[in-house]
Structure formats: C-alpha cells, structure tokens
Design an enzyme around this catalytic site. Structure first.
Site, mmCIF file in Angstrom:
data_model
loop_
_atom_site.group_PDB
_atom_site.id
_atom_site.type_symbol
_atom_site.label_atom_id
_atom_site.label_comp_id
_atom_site.label_asym_id
_atom_site.label_seq_id
_atom_site.Cartn_x
_atom_site.Cartn_y
_atom_site.Cartn_z
ATOM 1 N N CYS A 1 43.213 -8.960 11.133
ATOM 2 C CA CYS A 1 42.845 -10.045 10.349
ATOM 3 C C CYS A 1 44.203 -10.529 9.607
ATOM 4 C CB CYS A 1 42.071 -9.304 9.223
ATOM 5 S SG CYS A 1 41.608 -10.490 7.783
ATOM 6 N N CYS B 1 55.358 -15.838 15.061
ATOM 7 C CA CYS B 1 55.600 -15.440 13.652
ATOM 8 C C CYS B 1 56.173 -16.491 12.785
ATOM 9 C CB CYS B 1 56.441 -14.152 13.415
ATOM 10 S SG CYS B 1 57.018 -13.527 11.998
ATOM 11 N N CYS C 1 55.095 -8.099 11.986
ATOM 12 C CA CYS C 1 55.834 -8.456 13.159
ATOM 13 C C CYS C 1 56.904 -7.624 13.339
ATOM 14 C CB CYS C 1 56.566 -9.754 12.865
ATOM 15 S SG CYS C 1 57.780 -10.399 14.100
ATOM 16 N N CYS D 1 60.182 -15.527 11.937
ATOM 17 C CA CYS D 1 61.036 -15.642 13.050
ATOM 18 C C CYS D 1 60.812 -16.027 14.351
ATOM 19 C CB CYS D 1 61.668 -14.137 13.412
ATOM 20 S SG CYS D 1 60.149 -13.029 14.078
ATOM 21 N N CYS E 1 60.677 -8.843 13.006
ATOM 22 C CA CYS E 1 61.353 -8.995 11.715
ATOM 23 C C CYS E 1 60.795 -8.402 10.457
ATOM 24 C CB CYS E 1 61.341 -10.757 11.326
ATOM 25 S SG CYS E 1 59.599 -11.409 10.980
#
Length: 215
Positions: free
Chosen positions: A198, A127, A173, A130, A176
């Site tokens: 996607c 991510c 995510c 984070c 976060c």
C-alpha cells in the site's frame, strides 16, 4: 628456424601466439581453440533516466538494464542500497513540502486522492525522492483501498521494518530510505504473493514503458 604466426580474433586478446614448427600444434582448429578459451565480454546497455523522469534535484541517473521485461519496455535494475544518502535539510531543499512530509517524515496522503490510485499505464514506478525503480506496472492491481497497490517490488529495491508500535510493516526505498507506505499479507487478494504493498502516490514517480525502450 621458421615460425608459424597465428593471431587471435578481435576482442579475444591483444597478444600474438607463436608456435615453433618443431612443436606439434593443437589438433583443435584455431577458431575452436579461441572460442573455448576466450569469451568476449558483452556489456548490457545502460539506461539513463533524465531529471524529468526522476524529479530529483537536477540530476540524471543511470541504471543497467536487466533481461527481465514487461510489455513494451525493459525494466531497470534497482540502485545499490543506501546509495542516495542526504541530510534532512538537503532533502527538504529538493522535495516539495508534501513529498518531504510523506517521504521523510513518514506521513500518509488521504485515500482516493493520489495521482496513481486508479492509474494503470505500462511502465516503471520510481522513488519520487531518488529516482530508483521500485515497481513494475504489471505488479499493480486495484485493491479498492484508496492507495496504489502492488503485489511485489523489484528485487532489492524495498526495505521492510516493523512500525514502532509493532502493528504494521513499513516499506521504504532501499536506496534513499524514503517512506513508501506499508505492506500487508494474507488478505486474500488473487495475486501471486498474496501481498499488498500500500504505497502513497506522492512517494512514486511513474516512467512510461516507452521512456525506457527509446533509450
């Protein structure tokens, strides 16, 4: 009265066991006895992901390695859900304007323009907000859609929620809440899950396989 003193092997116990000569000792050999009842705990190695890999506000994060691996490295486990909570003002201070628009305001980058659309290096996609590991490179495939496509994420790393209009399933995510993109199923791609995650390139940060293996 005499005594026979028997000490346990290192890492088993700090205690000293004393058997009186008047009591018959166990018929098991001492090494077998301790092997049966005392099993030293072996901790799995910890991978430290530096700020240069996470791109997150000057901090480094640690993840415990799992036994699941890809060619050339070890996959890090996802962080605990909800473990990187910030106010929108705090996110705006640590993200670029475009990262903030997509990760926090659920925007979309133009197709075919993302850094990882045609990129197929070996490693882990984290991510961008984070630093939590999200996808293994071995699950990425060329869907021709104009955005990076994956057929599955790391266990527990990604949340799914219907868009307000009910037309698509958003993926975020789990650590976060950053917006990643959308997931589609049943499109007929020859993948193990028949799914296409996607994902916006700007929602991701790639960490090469050797960056984990060298820790």
């Amino acid at each position: 009265m005499g005594y026979q003193i028997l000490r346990t092997p290192p890492l088993s116990s700090s205690k000293t066991l004393i058997f009186s000569k008047l009591v018959s000792p166990p018929t098991l050999a001492p090494t077998s006895l301790f092997k049966t009842h005392f099993r030293p705990f072996v901790s799995k190695p910890i991978v430290t992901v530096p700020n240069s890999a996470t791109g997150f506000g000057g901090a480094s994060f640690q993840f415990q390695q799992s036994n699941r691996s890809f060619r050339g490295g070890v996959v890090a486990m996802a962080a605990a859900p909800g473990s990187f909570q910030k106010s929108e003002e705090e996110w705006q201070a640590v993200l670029s304007p475009e990262q903030f628009r997509i990760l926090r305001q659920k925007g979309t980058e133009y197709p075919g323009t993302g850094e990882y659309d045609k990129f197929f290096g070996e490693g882990v996609y984290q991510c961008a907000g984070c630093g939590t590991p999200l996808y293994r490179s071995t699950t990425k495939f060329n869907s021709g859609c104009g955005w990076p496509a994956f057929y599955e994420g790391l266990p527990g790393a990604i949340n799914r929620n219907p868009d307000p209009d009910g037309m698509r399933i958003e993926i975020t995510c789990a650590a976060c809440g950053g917006h990643l993109g959308h997931v589609f199923k049943g499109e007929g791609f020859p993948t193990p899950t028949d799914e296409r995650h996607c994902v916006n390139s700007i929602s991701l940060k790639f960490a090469p396989a050797n960056s984990y293996a060298s820790q």
